[in-house]
Motif scaffolding. Sequence first.
Motif, PDB file in Angstrom:
ATOM      1  N   LYS A   1       0.863  -1.181   0.000  1.00 19.04           N
ATOM      2  CA  LYS A   1       0.000   0.000   0.000  1.00 19.04           C
ATOM      3  C   LYS A   1       0.901   1.232   0.000  1.00 19.04           C
ATOM      4  O   LYS A   1       1.844   1.306   0.790  1.00 19.04           O
ATOM      5  N   ILE A   2       0.605   2.170  -0.898  1.00 21.12           N
ATOM      6  CA  ILE A   2       1.426   3.376  -0.977  1.00 21.12           C
ATOM      7  C   ILE A   2       0.641   4.545  -0.387  1.00 21.12           C
ATOM      8  O   ILE A   2      -0.450   4.862  -0.878  1.00 21.12           O
ATOM      9  N   PRO A   3       1.170   5.193   0.657  1.00 20.20           N
ATOM     10  CA  PRO A   3       0.464   6.353   1.225  1.00 20.20           C
ATOM     11  C   PRO A   3       0.253   7.434   0.155  1.00 20.20           C
ATOM     12  O   PRO A   3       1.144   7.685  -0.669  1.00 20.20           O
ATOM     13  N   GLY A   4      -0.946   8.012   0.135  1.00 21.15           N
ATOM     14  CA  GLY A   4      -1.227   9.086  -0.821  1.00 21.15           C
ATOM     15  C   GLY A   4      -1.665   8.602  -2.192  1.00 21.15           C
ATOM     16  O   GLY A   4      -1.860   9.404  -3.103  1.00 21.15           O
ATOM     17  N   TYR A   5      -1.833   7.253  -2.354  1.00 20.31           N
ATOM     18  CA  TYR A   5      -2.281   6.725  -3.654  1.00 20.31           C
ATOM     19  C   TYR A   5      -3.767   7.043  -3.856  1.00 20.31           C
ATOM     20  O   TYR A   5      -4.541   6.882  -2.935  1.00 20.31           O
TER      21      TYR A   5
ATOM     22  N   ASN B   1       4.183  12.302  -7.119  1.00 23.29           N
ATOM     23  CA  ASN B   1       5.639  12.354  -6.934  1.00 23.29           C
ATOM     24  C   ASN B   1       6.132  11.310  -5.936  1.00 23.29           C
ATOM     25  O   ASN B   1       7.214  10.752  -6.095  1.00 23.29           O
ATOM     26  N   HIS B   2       5.311  11.041  -4.908  1.00 29.83           N
ATOM     27  CA  HIS B   2       5.687  10.007  -3.933  1.00 29.83           C
ATOM     28  C   HIS B   2       5.493   8.607  -4.523  1.00 29.83           C
ATOM     29  O   HIS B   2       6.329   7.714  -4.311  1.00 29.83           O
ATOM     30  N   ILE B   3       4.382   8.428  -5.269  1.00 30.31           N
ATOM     31  CA  ILE B   3       4.077   7.098  -5.845  1.00 30.31           C
ATOM     32  C   ILE B   3       5.179   6.680  -6.822  1.00 30.31           C
ATOM     33  O   ILE B   3       5.704   5.571  -6.758  1.00 30.31           O
TER      34      ILE B   3
ATOM     35  N   MET C   1       1.954  10.011 -14.140  1.00 25.12           N
ATOM     36  CA  MET C   1       2.863   8.906 -13.806  1.00 25.12           C
ATOM     37  C   MET C   1       3.701   8.506 -15.014  1.00 25.12           C
ATOM     38  O   MET C   1       4.912   8.280 -14.901  1.00 25.12           O
ATOM     39  N   PHE C   2       3.047   8.406 -16.192  1.00 27.51           N
ATOM     40  CA  PHE C   2       3.795   8.100 -17.425  1.00 27.51           C
ATOM     41  C   PHE C   2       4.921   9.109 -17.624  1.00 27.51           C
ATOM     42  O   PHE C   2       6.053   8.748 -17.950  1.00 27.51           O
ATOM     43  N   GLU C   3       4.598  10.386 -17.441  1.00 29.01           N
ATOM     44  CA  GLU C   3       5.595  11.450 -17.661  1.00 29.01           C
ATOM     45  C   GLU C   3       6.753  11.336 -16.680  1.00 29.01           C
ATOM     46  O   GLU C   3       7.910  11.518 -17.048  1.00 29.01           O
ATOM     47  N   LEU C   4       6.452  11.010 -15.418  1.00 29.50           N
ATOM     48  CA  LEU C   4       7.517  10.853 -14.424  1.00 29.50           C
ATOM     49  C   LEU C   4       8.353   9.599 -14.674  1.00 29.50           C
ATOM     50  O   LEU C   4       9.558   9.595 -14.451  1.00 29.50           O
ATOM     51  N   ILE C   5       7.691   8.539 -15.146  1.00 27.10           N
ATOM     52  CA  ILE C   5       8.410   7.280 -15.393  1.00 27.10           C
ATOM     53  C   ILE C   5       9.299   7.398 -16.635  1.00 27.10           C
ATOM     54  O   ILE C   5      10.481   7.073 -16.606  1.00 27.10           O
TER      55      ILE C   5
END
Length: 495
Positions: A141-145, A150-152, A264-268
């Motif tokens: 589980k990811i906090p803030g999902y 940015n955290h994910i 997310m795509f852009e960050l990845i």
Amino acid sequence: MKIGFDNDKYLKMQSEHIRERIEKFGNKLYLEFGGKLFDDYHASRVLPGFQPDSKLQMLLQLKDQAEVVIVISAEDIEENKVRGDYGITYDLDVLRLIDEFQSVGLFVGSVCLTKFAGQPSAELFQQRLKELGIKSYRHYKIPGYPSDVNHIVSDEGYGKNDYIETERPLVVITAPGPGSGKMATCLSQLYHEHKKGIEAGYAKFETFPIWNIPLKHPVNLAYEAATADLNDVNMIDPFHLEAYGKTTVNYNRDIEIFPVVNAMFELIAGESPYKSPTDMGVNMAGNCIVDDEVCCEASQQEILRRYYKCLCDKKRNGETKDDIYKLELLMQQAGVTIDDRKVAKVAKEIEEKTGSPAVAIELEDGTMITGKTSDLLGSSAAALLNAVKKLGKIEDDVKLVSPQAIEPIQTLKTQYLGSQNPRLHTDEILIALSSTAANSEVAKVAMKQLHKLKGCQAHSTVLLTSVDEQTFKRLGIQLTCEPKYEEDGRKYHKH
């Protein structure tokens, strides 16, 4: 029944389109597989001609390139979540799916436990998988999902998840039910692949809603009726409209999450390969509708069936998971009322005449067959016998099953098995018919007609027992019932 969908065209077109998408992403594609892979009866009802195992057959055309990863939420294991259609828990369903996939020659690479937070039953399940020789992985589980992008997309988010080892170009991500975390699993894998310098892509495969038919097309409305408990709403895809000036249909959850997925795509990878949720999809079903009128009629009937089911659930259980007002609104949008359920009208007319429960079955050519309640048979059993008589061109006055064959079964039921109702259920009359067929040519002819009932519509003026409902289902008859019990005195429960 009348065909409205070209299944062969679909298999060819769909597999080719997925191959193209694999090539677009450097020969590694994570494909989120929504809906049922096996036994997609909803699709076969609203798109007559669509085979219940079409998605599986399509995947088999890609089986040398494909591997399956089954995703299950650790929270669902802990809560003992049960599949409504099979009545088994999600963890058992994972094992069932592995057997099913492997029995048809599909390679199952591993199982991924999502939303893992040390749940004891999830750890036990993982131990069981290990003992069975099945690889498994943990995603946390990811906090803030899903909003804290940015955290994910960081070493503290997706970076903490296990990297799922895969070996084939097409990785099919599937699950026992909704909310298992399929999309998050795909995106987590993209993050890890990118960190390793491997080019990989993501796409989504869901049959409904169909993106390239109108928003209020009965086929798309029938999908909303099927998900009346999930609050899914079909919508025009605003991102697609803005990017291409074209109107396409998607549903609210994908549209709401798209800006997050895009970020997310852009960050990845530095840029997003998609401009809209519609872009992410690979579904070709809309291109294979060959008779729109047939599909419209089938979908309108599906909406009416969902409405009747909702009323019956409420009568039986005092509540229903579906939103009855939403179903009434969908009926209005599809331009149908309960009067458009022709079999219901006929069954109710017979009940009025006889004063006892009745069943009507509409055959493929539109002929209405009815069955009324008698001392020997329940109305559903009588309707089935009358239907096979008609299909086998057997005279009305011919007795397919003699009273002498029925009486011993009645004696067994009432004197030895404790039943108060001596009338034969549908399964019992079919067993009596099959045993009669050993010595009767007429009964043998009648038996051979049973397969012709697949796809026929039926309606009962009272709630049927689960045994009768299952028999209709196994014969492929699309049944609805009035939300009332046979005996007025019994308001709460009927055997």
